[in-house]
Design a protein around this motif. Structure first.
Motif, PDB file in Angstrom:
ATOM      1  N   LEU A  33       0.847  -1.196   0.000  1.00  0.00           N
ATOM      2  CA  LEU A  33       0.000   0.000   0.000  1.00  0.00           C
ATOM      3  C   LEU A  33       0.879   1.242   0.000  1.00  0.00           C
ATOM      4  O   LEU A  33       1.820   1.347   0.785  1.00  0.00           O
ATOM      5  N   ALA A  34       0.567   2.163  -0.900  1.00  0.00           N
ATOM      6  CA  ALA A  34       1.257   3.451  -0.959  1.00  0.00           C
ATOM      7  C   ALA A  34       0.203   4.542  -1.064  1.00  0.00           C
ATOM      8  O   ALA A  34      -0.925   4.301  -1.503  1.00  0.00           O
ATOM      9  N   ALA A  35       0.575   5.760  -0.649  1.00  0.00           N
ATOM     10  CA  ALA A  35      -0.367   6.885  -0.688  1.00  0.00           C
ATOM     11  C   ALA A  35       0.383   8.158  -1.056  1.00  0.00           C
ATOM     12  O   ALA A  35       1.602   8.252  -0.905  1.00  0.00           O
ATOM     13  N   ARG A  36      -0.370   9.129  -1.542  1.00  0.00           N
ATOM     14  CA  ARG A  36       0.179  10.455  -1.788  1.00  0.00           C
ATOM     15  C   ARG A  36      -0.877  11.493  -1.477  1.00  0.00           C
ATOM     16  O   ARG A  36      -2.071  11.198  -1.434  1.00  0.00           O
ATOM     17  N   SER A  37      -0.429  12.711  -1.301  1.00  0.00           N
ATOM     18  CA  SER A  37      -1.341  13.786  -0.891  1.00  0.00           C
ATOM     19  C   SER A  37      -1.552  14.800  -2.002  1.00  0.00           C
ATOM     20  O   SER A  37      -1.585  15.996  -1.761  1.00  0.00           O
ATOM     21  N   GLY A  38      -1.714  14.338  -3.211  1.00  0.00           N
ATOM     22  CA  GLY A  38      -1.965  15.203  -4.365  1.00  0.00           C
ATOM     23  C   GLY A  38      -1.328  14.608  -5.602  1.00  0.00           C
ATOM     24  O   GLY A  38      -0.410  13.791  -5.525  1.00  0.00           O
ATOM     25  N   ARG A  39      -1.803  15.037  -6.772  1.00  0.00           N
ATOM     26  CA  ARG A  39      -1.306  14.481  -8.031  1.00  0.00           C
ATOM     27  C   ARG A  39       0.191  14.675  -8.235  1.00  0.00           C
ATOM     28  O   ARG A  39       0.853  13.839  -8.829  1.00  0.00           O
ATOM     29  N   ALA A  40       0.728  15.777  -7.758  1.00  0.00           N
ATOM     30  CA  ALA A  40       2.150  16.070  -7.952  1.00  0.00           C
ATOM     31  C   ALA A  40       3.026  15.522  -6.820  1.00  0.00           C
ATOM     32  O   ALA A  40       4.247  15.547  -6.921  1.00  0.00           O
ATOM     33  N   ALA A  41       2.429  15.027  -5.771  1.00  0.00           N
ATOM     34  CA  ALA A  41       3.195  14.527  -4.618  1.00  0.00           C
ATOM     35  C   ALA A  41       3.843  13.183  -4.933  1.00  0.00           C
ATOM     36  O   ALA A  41       3.389  12.442  -5.798  1.00  0.00           O
ATOM     37  N   HIS A  42       4.903  12.874  -4.201  1.00  0.00           N
ATOM     38  CA  HIS A  42       5.573  11.584  -4.340  1.00  0.00           C
ATOM     39  C   HIS A  42       4.805  10.517  -3.579  1.00  0.00           C
ATOM     40  O   HIS A  42       4.176  10.791  -2.558  1.00  0.00           O
ATOM     41  N   TRP A  43       4.889   9.292  -4.080  1.00  0.00           N
ATOM     42  CA  TRP A  43       4.257   8.159  -3.401  1.00  0.00           C
ATOM     43  C   TRP A  43       5.030   7.846  -2.129  1.00  0.00           C
ATOM     44  O   TRP A  43       6.252   7.862  -2.118  1.00  0.00           O
ATOM     45  N   ARG A  44       4.294   7.541  -1.088  1.00  0.00           N
ATOM     46  CA  ARG A  44       4.881   7.147   0.196  1.00  0.00           C
ATOM     47  C   ARG A  44       4.410   5.723   0.498  1.00  0.00           C
ATOM     48  O   ARG A  44       3.209   5.473   0.622  1.00  0.00           O
ATOM     49  N   THR A  45       5.355   4.807   0.606  1.00  0.00           N
ATOM     50  CA  THR A  45       5.013   3.426   0.928  1.00  0.00           C
ATOM     51  C   THR A  45       4.588   3.358   2.389  1.00  0.00           C
ATOM     52  O   THR A  45       5.296   3.819   3.277  1.00  0.00           O
ATOM     53  N   LEU A  46       3.415   2.786   2.633  1.00  0.00           N
ATOM     54  CA  LEU A  46       2.878   2.705   3.992  1.00  0.00           C
ATOM     55  C   LEU A  46       3.092   1.332   4.621  1.00  0.00           C
ATOM     56  O   LEU A  46       3.072   1.196   5.834  1.00  0.00           O
ATOM     57  N   GLY A  47       3.243   0.309   3.801  1.00  0.00           N
ATOM     58  CA  GLY A  47       3.421  -1.044   4.325  1.00  0.00           C
ATOM     59  C   GLY A  47       2.698  -2.038   3.459  1.00  0.00           C
ATOM     60  O   GLY A  47       2.274  -1.732   2.348  1.00  0.00           O
ATOM     61  N   GLY A  48       2.552  -3.226   3.983  1.00  0.00           N
ATOM     62  CA  GLY A  48       1.914  -4.261   3.198  1.00  0.00           C
ATOM     63  C   GLY A  48       1.370  -5.378   4.048  1.00  0.00           C
ATOM     64  O   GLY A  48       1.409  -5.337   5.276  1.00  0.00           O
ATOM     65  N   SER A  49       0.875  -6.367   3.358  1.00  0.00           N
ATOM     66  CA  SER A  49       0.259  -7.512   3.993  1.00  0.00           C
ATOM     67  C   SER A  49       0.267  -8.634   2.965  1.00  0.00           C
ATOM     68  O   SER A  49       0.846  -8.492   1.884  1.00  0.00           O
ATOM     69  N   ALA A  50      -0.369  -9.725   3.295  1.00  0.00           N
ATOM     70  CA  ALA A  50      -0.572 -10.821   2.351  1.00  0.00           C
ATOM     71  C   ALA A  50      -1.992 -11.331   2.546  1.00  0.00           C
ATOM     72  O   ALA A  50      -2.539 -11.262   3.657  1.00  0.00           O
ATOM     73  N   THR A  51      -2.571 -11.827   1.479  1.00  0.00           N
ATOM     74  CA  THR A  51      -3.942 -12.325   1.572  1.00  0.00           C
ATOM     75  C   THR A  51      -3.987 -13.585   2.431  1.00  0.00           C
ATOM     76  O   THR A  51      -3.093 -14.424   2.375  1.00  0.00           O
ATOM     77  N   ASP A  52      -5.055 -13.700   3.201  1.00  0.00           N
ATOM     78  CA  ASP A  52      -5.251 -14.868   4.055  1.00  0.00           C
ATOM     79  C   ASP A  52      -5.969 -15.969   3.261  1.00  0.00           C
ATOM     80  O   ASP A  52      -6.154 -15.847   2.050  1.00  0.00           O
TER      81      ASP A  52
END
Length: 135
Positions: A29-48
């Motif tokens: 999962l990654a997020a950004r705070s606007g179209r011009a902002a850089h992506w920030r990796t938030l972490g991850g998981s795996a499907t159960d």
């Protein structure tokens, strides 16, 4: 869970060729705070075993766009080998090799609004996929 100032995200994967959930798929999962902002990796998981990621990180305040990266190649390779082993005349057995995975990864990018929950199911098969905003 979403709040008045943040959105929340959940996902699951259904293997439509097998008619069952896709377990063990890594999701980042990654997020950004606007179209011009850089992506920030938030972490991850795996499907159960049910194909769900129940522990994706919370989105930070100000998130406007989210990206889910599904690492489907290991899952699809394993599924193809299992199917080939079950069928003597399968191409993977006849050709002494594993069939190439057409989609090694799936990336889904979408816009979010504070206070909303976004459930994004991935319907997967070896040669195609679809996603939609679920409930």
């Amino acid at each position: 869970m979403s709040t008045d100032t943040t959105a929340s995200v959940s996902t699951h994967i259904l293997d439509t060729s097998a008619g069952r959930p896709a377990a063990g798929v890594a999701v980042h999962l990654a997020a950004r705070s606007g179209r011009a902002a850089h992506w920030r990796t938030l972490g991850g998981s795996a499907t159960d075993a049910d194909g769900r990621c129940k522990d994706l990180p919370a989105l930070p305040e100000g998130t406007t766009h989210v990206r889910l990266d599904f690492a489907v190649e290991p899952y699809l390779e394993k599924a193809a080998k299992k199917q080939a082993d079950a069928q003597q005349d399968a191409p993977a057995n006849r050709d002494s090799g594993t069939a190439a995975v057409f989609f090694p990864e799936v990336t889904v990018t979408f816009a979010v609004a504070p206070g909303e929950h976004y459930h994004v199911p991935l319907l997967l098969n070896p040669f195609g996929y679809s996603v939609y905003r679920g409930s």
